[in-house]
Design a protein around this motif. Structure first.
Motif, PDB file in Angstrom:
ATOM      1  N   ASN A 204       0.847  -1.198   0.000  1.00 18.44           N
ATOM      2  CA  ASN A 204       0.000   0.000   0.000  1.00 18.44           C
ATOM      3  C   ASN A 204       0.885   1.252   0.000  1.00 18.44           C
ATOM      4  N   SER A 205       0.860   1.989  -1.102  1.00 19.35           N
ATOM      5  CA  SER A 205       1.714   3.172  -1.235  1.00 19.35           C
ATOM      6  C   SER A 205       1.366   4.262  -0.225  1.00 19.35           C
ATOM      7  N   ASP A 206       0.154   4.232   0.318  1.00 18.55           N
ATOM      8  CA  ASP A 206      -0.240   5.225   1.312  1.00 18.55           C
ATOM      9  C   ASP A 206       0.528   5.059   2.619  1.00 18.55           C
ATOM     10  N   ASN A 207       1.200   3.938   2.771  1.00 19.77           N
ATOM     11  CA  ASN A 207       1.962   3.679   3.997  1.00 19.77           C
ATOM     12  C   ASN A 207       3.388   4.220   3.931  1.00 19.77           C
ATOM     13  N   PHE A 208       3.671   5.018   2.888  1.00 16.27           N
ATOM     14  CA  PHE A 208       5.021   5.546   2.719  1.00 16.27           C
ATOM     15  C   PHE A 208       4.994   7.058   2.506  1.00 16.27           C
ATOM     16  N   GLN A 209       6.072   7.697   2.922  1.00 15.75           N
ATOM     17  CA  GLN A 209       6.208   9.141   2.744  1.00 15.75           C
ATOM     18  C   GLN A 209       7.567   9.458   2.106  1.00 15.75           C
ATOM     19  N   TYR A 210       7.607  10.595   1.424  1.00 14.93           N
ATOM     20  CA  TYR A 210       8.821  11.093   0.779  1.00 14.93           C
ATOM     21  C   TYR A 210       9.273  12.295   1.600  1.00 14.93           C
ATOM     22  N   ILE A 211      10.309  12.127   2.421  1.00 15.48           N
ATOM     23  CA  ILE A 211      10.664  13.146   3.400  1.00 15.48           C
ATOM     24  C   ILE A 211      12.157  13.484   3.344  1.00 15.48           C
ATOM     25  N   SER A 212      12.552  14.489   4.089  1.00 19.02           N
ATOM     26  CA  SER A 212      13.955  14.888   4.173  1.00 19.02           C
ATOM     27  C   SER A 212      14.776  13.832   4.908  1.00 19.02           C
ATOM     28  N   ILE A 213      15.985  13.618   4.431  1.00 21.66           N
ATOM     29  CA  ILE A 213      16.841  12.606   5.028  1.00 21.66           C
ATOM     30  C   ILE A 213      17.222  12.959   6.470  1.00 21.66           C
ATOM     31  N   GLY A 214      17.153  14.238   6.802  1.00 18.88           N
ATOM     32  CA  GLY A 214      17.463  14.656   8.161  1.00 18.88           C
ATOM     33  C   GLY A 214      16.575  14.021   9.209  1.00 18.88           C
TER      34      GLY A 214
END
Length: 208
Positions: free
Chosen positions: A156-166
């Motif tokens: 389920n792609s909704d279970n992932f986020q695209y965020i800052s590596i920090g």
């Protein structure tokens, strides 16, 4: 008093890769007439806002102790007015008008992106990292998992986020030792809490 000044040193210690503070080099050159930004925090939150970042013009300096005048009117703190004198310390300065020689590392922490599962963010823990070819200039290529996700969760792609590596580095910055390794590579945390490279990772199945 309904407000207090935030200690940016404390905030940076809690989130060293996502909460920027000016370098000591910049703090050392501050002088009378310079503008600095402080975080004024509400004792009682107003309309959901926890505080305001406002500019103050320095009028006095004694080592780490400063005085200045507020350069703008606050939106939610009625006790503060433009031109009001503010006493503060170096630990309260969250930004300046000077170019910071250490700013480039913050650009990396903020601008470089990773894919992370929501389970990682909920647990504040990750145990598996995989690096594929980056999709664009900001994408690091890394995907980060807690290791507890099941197949249904992963599908389920909704279970992932695209965020800052920090954000990930705030959890565990030991991964900096291999973060720049080229794709394809995969790492897993062992029973001693240390990441090791998976030499026999099944890339054929992954890429298929």
């Amino acid at each position: 008093m309904s407000w207090y000044l935030e200690s940016v040193y404390k905030r940076n210690k809690e989130a060293p890769y996502t909460f920027y503070i000016p370098s000591q080099e910049v703090i050392d050159i501050l002088r009378i007439g310079d503008m600095v930004k402080l975080i004024f925090v509400f004792e009682t939150r107003a309309d959901g806002y926890a505080g305001e970042r406002m500019w103050v013009k320095i009028t006095h300096r004694d080592m780490e102790n400063f005085k200045g005048v507020l350069s703008n009117d606050p939106f939610n703190i009625s006790e503060l007015k433009i031109g009001q004198e503010i006493s503060f310390r170096a630990e309260h300065i969250c930004d300046t008008e000077y170019n910071d020689p250490n700013a480039s590392k913050w650009d990396y922490y903020f601008d470089t992106k990773i894919i992370v599962s929501n389970d990682v963010l909920e647990r504040n823990e990750f145990n598996f990292m995989l690096k594929d070819d980056p999709k664009d200039g900001q994408d690091s290529g890394w995907s980060v998992l807690s290791g507890y996700e099941d197949d249904r969760f992963l599908s389920n792609s909704d279970n992932f986020q695209y965020i800052s590596i920090g954000v990930i580095l705030n959890i565990d910055d030991s991964v900096l030792s291999f973060i720049d390794e080229p794709p394809l590579c995969a790492y897993e945390r062992n029973d001693h809490g240390v990441f090791y490279k998976i030499e026999d990772y099944d890339w054929e199945s992954y890429l298929a």
